[in-house]
Design a protein around this motif. Structure first.
Motif, mmCIF file in Angstrom:
data_model
loop_
_atom_site.group_PDB
_atom_site.id
_atom_site.type_symbol
_atom_site.label_atom_id
_atom_site.label_comp_id
_atom_site.label_asym_id
_atom_site.label_seq_id
_atom_site.Cartn_x
_atom_site.Cartn_y
_atom_site.Cartn_z
ATOM 1 N N PHE A 55 -1.215 0.014 7.373
ATOM 2 C CA PHE A 55 -0.774 -0.525 6.171
ATOM 3 C C PHE A 55 0.517 -0.205 5.638
ATOM 4 O O PHE A 55 1.210 0.771 6.156
ATOM 5 N N THR A 56 1.131 -1.254 4.860
ATOM 6 C CA THR A 56 2.584 -1.166 4.482
ATOM 7 C C THR A 56 2.804 -0.077 3.771
ATOM 8 O O THR A 56 3.896 0.559 3.559
ATOM 9 N N ASP A 57 1.894 0.587 2.984
ATOM 10 C CA ASP A 57 2.247 1.533 1.934
ATOM 11 C C ASP A 57 1.021 2.689 1.933
ATOM 12 O O ASP A 57 0.419 2.957 1.091
ATOM 13 N N PRO A 58 1.226 3.591 3.128
ATOM 14 C CA PRO A 58 0.446 4.507 3.375
ATOM 15 C C PRO A 58 0.611 5.635 2.546
ATOM 16 O O PRO A 58 1.237 6.818 3.324
ATOM 17 N N MET A 59 0.148 5.745 1.212
ATOM 18 C CA MET A 59 0.916 6.668 0.568
ATOM 19 C C MET A 59 0.140 8.252 0.745
ATOM 20 O O MET A 59 0.589 9.113 0.206
ATOM 21 N N GLN A 66 2.822 7.489 9.152
ATOM 22 C CA GLN A 66 3.644 6.486 8.306
ATOM 23 C C GLN A 66 4.431 5.849 9.512
ATOM 24 O O GLN A 66 4.443 4.499 9.532
ATOM 25 N N ASN B 192 5.350 5.347 -3.597
ATOM 26 C CA ASN B 192 4.518 6.004 -2.392
ATOM 27 C C ASN B 192 5.168 7.380 -2.390
ATOM 28 O O ASN B 192 4.276 8.135 -2.292
ATOM 29 N N ARG B 196 3.155 10.899 -2.642
ATOM 30 C CA ARG B 196 3.156 12.108 -1.596
ATOM 31 C C ARG B 196 3.473 13.498 -2.026
ATOM 32 O O ARG B 196 2.850 14.304 -1.821
ATOM 33 N N GLN B 314 -1.353 -6.877 3.873
ATOM 34 C CA GLN B 314 0.090 -5.981 3.904
ATOM 35 C C GLN B 314 0.939 -6.450 2.779
ATOM 36 O O GLN B 314 1.007 -7.806 2.371
ATOM 37 N N ILE B 315 1.538 -5.436 2.152
ATOM 38 C CA ILE B 315 2.153 -5.721 0.836
ATOM 39 C C ILE B 315 3.578 -6.353 1.313
ATOM 40 O O ILE B 315 4.125 -5.886 2.139
#
Lengths: 276, 415
Positions: A55-59, A66, B192, B196, B314-315
């Motif tokens: 995923f583009t945004d793996p928070m 990442q 993001n 985190r 996907q963003i």
């Protein structure tokens, strides 16, 4: 509805020994390289495969995963590629459980029904979705259950006794205890806090308890395996893949074997302790 | 039925529901580690909302620290300029809500005051925030200095580069600015990284989210804190003109200044509303940040809303000349208001915004931020189609001091 799905997971946990759950990101370094890496995990002794959907945004992920997501997406990995990797794995390894792990948006993009259908067709046994908590279960949970795919829930150090029943309601397959309040791949929790947490979870559910986050050495894996039903290793495997790229399978197998041996020895220790 | 008018089923102001949903949008799509904190925040917010002392402290700080109420201003020279070439009797009156006159130069501070009071109420001792253009970062750094709390601001490395004055402001105010080098190195990546940090420090850290997005209850509480804009504007307009405006206009990135202006008017059926997204280089390509015009429903950063994304979810990277609008999503209440048709949404390109920026400078002696310049571009289009006894009220949500370098570069001026 396919009963086979949950049965594969149940069969692993019925073995009365701790299991090793191994994570890699699908499509890292390329979609074509992933099948051999998955085979290497099985060859090394992994009991359950956890396949990450990039995923583009793996928070919720630390730098190692990442970067795996970035490598995978840069290689052009699509949802269709991931489903094809899963289906290929199922054909080669009919008995080894395969669990998909990832974020809600790629899972829900074509609708929850579409996704659950596609996973059932590919032979996937369970789904860990980081950002669908029990409160949003209706976004994907009912569709997975209707196909016999386990919605696997996460419990964390912040999941207190009052909240735990909410987490367990509708949980299937196993309960994944995230032993650190934080992102993947960094520090490991103190053994004492893991033991306390697993004890608390076991008192509340019959589901097997898997423990992950920050576990990278055989010694750590063995220590966790002495108290939990399964040990999850992710970032450390992803780092081996990052280091060796398409040549990773041999190194992956060797590393997994060191973990699997340690987990197996923990079982012996546990039997001895029980015997005393 | 004995429901109060506010909670009548035909009110547009009764959202979200108990689960934080605005229709199909919103919700609490976060990792389990954050769920207990989110639930705690919701409980604490409900208690604060019902506590007259909390409201009194909020109001006092808005008046004496932020400088509220902000003026309502009739932009007569701009209104006249927009009548050039239109038929007699056409060309609406343009009014501005002057939120660019707030302390720290934008509407962002309204929300920061509310959230830091909540943080203190919850006993949190450390503040984090994300920022795009730097306005929310500066406002957060200011309230942290004001209350003596340590502050970490996550900012995309690309934004750090293009918003140097605001980076320096944050540092002067005592904040630690952490450049984020993952992804596109802009606002979404900063968010993001903020999440985190939060997940690893839930025990002592409060995340001051800058826009009306994120997991419930953030979209609701940010809206409530920003609604001071619309409440003041509504009362000021009635006092000055004896009537309500015909149309409200505001720029939209995440959408906090727009929802703050719109929400108190939502049940005034005669008031039309227009949210203006950033069309960047144009909606026909991929270089824009118009999530409603070019996106699809999805889940990101804790809520379901319209997102710029590809067919696999996907963003996509948003683009706008305005770093504050450069976000691939939009607040969930806007997604809902658009789908039910209560608010109309339009867009303005980088070029439209630059033209409007210069027009306002020259006609009114006001240098707007590039964000509200998008709203002014839409005002220019719509004013001409309305009668001259009609009123457009636009939110001038930020001042342009931070943008003069960007504008100079875009106009080919060397500084």
């Amino acid at each position: 509805m396919s009963e086979g799905a949950i049965n594969r997971l149940a069969a692993v946990f019925a073995k009365d020994r701790p299991a090793l759950i191994a994570f890699v990101t699908a499509g890292d370094p390329t979609p074509a390289a992933t099948p051999a890496i998955l085979d290497a995990l099985v060859a090394g002794g992994a009991d359950v495969i956890e396949l990450g959907m990039p995923f583009t945004d793996p928070m919720a992920d630390g730098p190692a995963i990442q970067n795996a997501n970035i490598r995978s997406l840069a290689a052009g990995t699509t949802t269709a590629d991931i489903l094809s990797i899963a289906a290929g794995f199922r054909a080669r390894h009919p008995a080894v459980p395969l669990v998909l792990m990832g974020y809600a948006n790629p899972m829900l993009r074509r609708g929850a029904d579409w996704f659950a259908d596609a996973l059932a067709a590919a032979g996937v046994d369970g789904v860990i979705c980081v950002d669908i908590p029990p409160e949003e279960d209706d976004a994907l949970g009912p569709q997975l259950r209707a196909h016999g795919i386990a919605p696997i829930r996460l419990a964390t150090p912040t999941t207190d006794a009052a909240r735990l029943p909410t987490v367990l309601e509708g949980a299937e397959g196993f309960l994944y205890y995230v032993s650190v309040a934080g992102i993947t791949g960094l520090q490991q929790a103190a053994q004492a806090s893991i033991e306390e947490a697993v004890g608390r979870l076991k008192a509340a559910t019959d589901l097997p308890i898997a423990v992950g986050f920050g576990i990278r050495t055989p010694k750590q894996a063995a220590a966790v395996a002495r108290v939990a039903d399964a040990v999850v290793v992710g970032s450390a495997i992803v780092e081996v893949v990052a280091e060796h790229g398409a040549d990773a399978p041999a190194s992956v197998t060797a590393y997994i074997r060191s973990l699997a041996d340690a987990v197996a020895s923990a079982r012996n220790d546990r039997i001895e302790e029980t015997g005393r | 039925m004995n429901a109060s008018p506010l909670h009548a089923p035909n009110s547009f102001r009764a959202q979200p529901d108990d689960r934080g949903h605005f229709g199909q949008f919103g919700g609490r799509y976060v990792a389990e580690t954050l769920m207990p904190l989110i639930l705690d925040l919701e409980r604490e917010y409900r208690a604060a909302k019902a506590d007259p002392a909390f409201q009194a402290e909020f109001d006092d700080l808005l008046e004496h620290y932020v400088g509220r109420p902000s003026p309502l201003y009739h932009a007569e020279r701009l209104s006249e300029a927009l009548r050039t070439g239109v038929d007699a009797g056409m060309g609406a009156q343009v009014w501005f809500k002057r939120d660019e006159l707030n302390h720290t130069g934008a509407h962002k501070i309204n929300n920061c005051i509310g959230q830091i009071l909540l943080a203190i109420r919850m006993g949190k001792t450390r503040i984090i925030a994300e920022t795009g253009a730097g306005q929310h970062g500066v406002a957060t750094a200011a309230v942290c200095a004001r209350f003596g709390l340590p502050c970490v601001i996550y900012m995309g490395a690309k934004d750090v580069e293009r918003q140097q004055p605001n980076v320096f402001r944050m540092k002067l105010l005592g904040a630690e600015v952490r450049p984020v080098t993952s992804g596109a190195k802009t606002l979404s990546d900063a968010m993001n990284e903020g999440l985190r940090d939060w997940v690893a420090n839930v025990h002592d850290t409060f995340y001051i989210i800058g826009t009306a997005a994120g997991p419930h209850p953030y979209p609701e509480l940010v809206r409530d804190f920003q609604s001071v804009i619309g409440r003041e504007a509504r009362a000021q307009m009635l006092a000055r003109t004896g009537r309500l405006p015909d149309m409200l206009v505001a720029a939209i990135g995440g959408g906090s200044n727009a929802i703050g202006l719109f929400h108190p008017f939502l049940d005034d059926a005669s008031v039309a509303m227009l949210g203006v997204e950033a069309a960047g280089h144009g909606l026909e390509g991929s270089e824009h940040a118009a999530s409603l015009a070019g996106g699809f429903p999805g889940v990101l950063h804790g809520n379901k809303t319209y997102l710029l994304q590809d067919q696999d979810g996907q963003i996509a990277e948003g683009h706008s000349i305005s770093a504050g609008l450069d976000y691939p999503g939009i607040g969930p209440e806007h997604a809902w208001l658009r789908d039910i048709g209560r608010v109309q949404y339009d867009s303005a390109t980088d070029k439209d915004a630059l033209d409007a920026f210069q027009l306002l400078c020259r006609t009114e002696g006001i240098i707007p931020a590039l964000e509200p310049a998008h709203a002014i571009a839409a005002v220019s289009r719509h004013a001409r189609t309305m009668r001259d006894d009609q009123i457009i009220l636009a939110n001038l949500c930020g001042r342009g001091d931070k943008d003069i370098f960007t504008v100079a570069a875009a106009l080919g001026v060397e500084m």
